[in-house]
Write a protein that holds these residues in place. Sequence first.
Motif, mmCIF file in Angstrom:
data_model
loop_
_atom_site.group_PDB
_atom_site.id
_atom_site.type_symbol
_atom_site.label_atom_id
_atom_site.label_comp_id
_atom_site.label_asym_id
_atom_site.label_seq_id
_atom_site.Cartn_x
_atom_site.Cartn_y
_atom_site.Cartn_z
ATOM 1 N N ILE A 1 0.857 -1.182 0.000
ATOM 2 C CA ILE A 1 0.000 0.000 0.000
ATOM 3 C C ILE A 1 0.894 1.233 0.000
ATOM 4 N N VAL A 2 0.690 2.117 -0.961
ATOM 5 C CA VAL A 2 1.471 3.355 -1.027
ATOM 6 C C VAL A 2 0.540 4.544 -0.837
ATOM 7 N N ILE A 3 0.916 5.425 0.078
ATOM 8 C CA ILE A 3 0.251 6.718 0.249
ATOM 9 C C ILE A 3 1.122 7.736 -0.465
ATOM 10 N N ILE A 4 0.561 8.409 -1.460
ATOM 11 C CA ILE A 4 1.349 9.371 -2.239
ATOM 12 C C ILE A 4 1.711 10.556 -1.355
ATOM 13 N N ASN A 5 2.998 10.792 -1.241
ATOM 14 C CA ASN A 5 3.534 11.855 -0.392
ATOM 15 C C ASN A 5 4.044 12.978 -1.288
ATOM 16 N N TYR A 6 3.194 13.986 -1.496
ATOM 17 C CA TYR A 6 3.582 15.088 -2.384
ATOM 18 C C TYR A 6 3.537 16.435 -1.671
ATOM 19 N N GLY A 7 3.502 16.401 -0.349
ATOM 20 C CA GLY A 7 3.566 17.631 0.425
ATOM 21 C C GLY A 7 2.236 18.322 0.606
ATOM 22 N N ALA A 8 1.118 17.621 0.370
ATOM 23 C CA ALA A 8 -0.203 18.246 0.540
ATOM 24 C C ALA A 8 -1.180 17.231 1.123
ATOM 25 N N GLY A 9 -0.783 16.617 2.208
ATOM 26 C CA GLY A 9 -1.685 15.607 2.756
ATOM 27 C C GLY A 9 -1.540 15.415 4.242
ATOM 28 N N ASN A 10 -2.592 14.856 4.832
ATOM 29 C CA ASN A 10 -2.560 14.461 6.237
ATOM 30 C C ASN A 10 -2.157 12.990 6.271
ATOM 31 N N ILE A 11 -0.976 12.733 5.760
ATOM 32 C CA ILE A 11 -0.573 11.360 5.476
ATOM 33 C C ILE A 11 -0.377 10.509 6.729
ATOM 34 N N GLN A 12 0.038 11.114 7.830
ATOM 35 C CA GLN A 12 0.283 10.299 9.024
ATOM 36 C C GLN A 12 -1.009 9.713 9.576
ATOM 37 N N SER A 13 -2.099 10.490 9.581
ATOM 38 C CA SER A 13 -3.355 9.953 10.122
ATOM 39 C C SER A 13 -3.879 8.823 9.238
#
Length: 193
Positions: free
Chosen positions: A3-15
Amino acid sequence: MKIVIINYGAGNIQSIKFAIKRLGYEAVLSNKADEIRKADKVIFPGVGEASSAIKKLRESGLDDLIPNLKQPVLGICLGMQLMCNRSEEGNTVGLGIFDVDVLRFSKSVKVPQIGWNQISDLKSDLFKGIQEESHIYLVHSFYAPLCSQTIAISNYGLKYSAGLKHDNFYGTQFHPEKSSDIGERILSNFLEL
């Protein structure tokens, strides 16, 4: 399952990452095209402003990559809106995956809409086991109108798309990672697609 969460600097990715972990899976944060392409499931989050977020996607080449992904992709909040044709927020051209334009709520309602609302007219396996009128959590000032790709509806002064689907692409205007047990079930459904 990768599973990849796209990390592009505009997300609440940790939650989102923590929500995936609570379901018993590990997710990787990445902006690398090869890693995203090889994932079994891709989550495209978004918090912030549309024009600056799309600029970050273009700078990294992800604006070309995302529409061509073949595995299930879930856009969340701004992520879903960026998958639409255009947004009135910053007069932004989107990725064109969902054939609808994102509009600003009228001045007749308080914006942003922050808090709990209900979803109805649920279609697609994304909402398997979810009851009509279930409560979900939202934070947004812009919305996607109802269209042929609408798979969930919410109402805030007008009915709008709380969920969209086109081929292998899914979008939720709400934050499943902040929507308690209902949101966890929706994320689980996505991972089982």
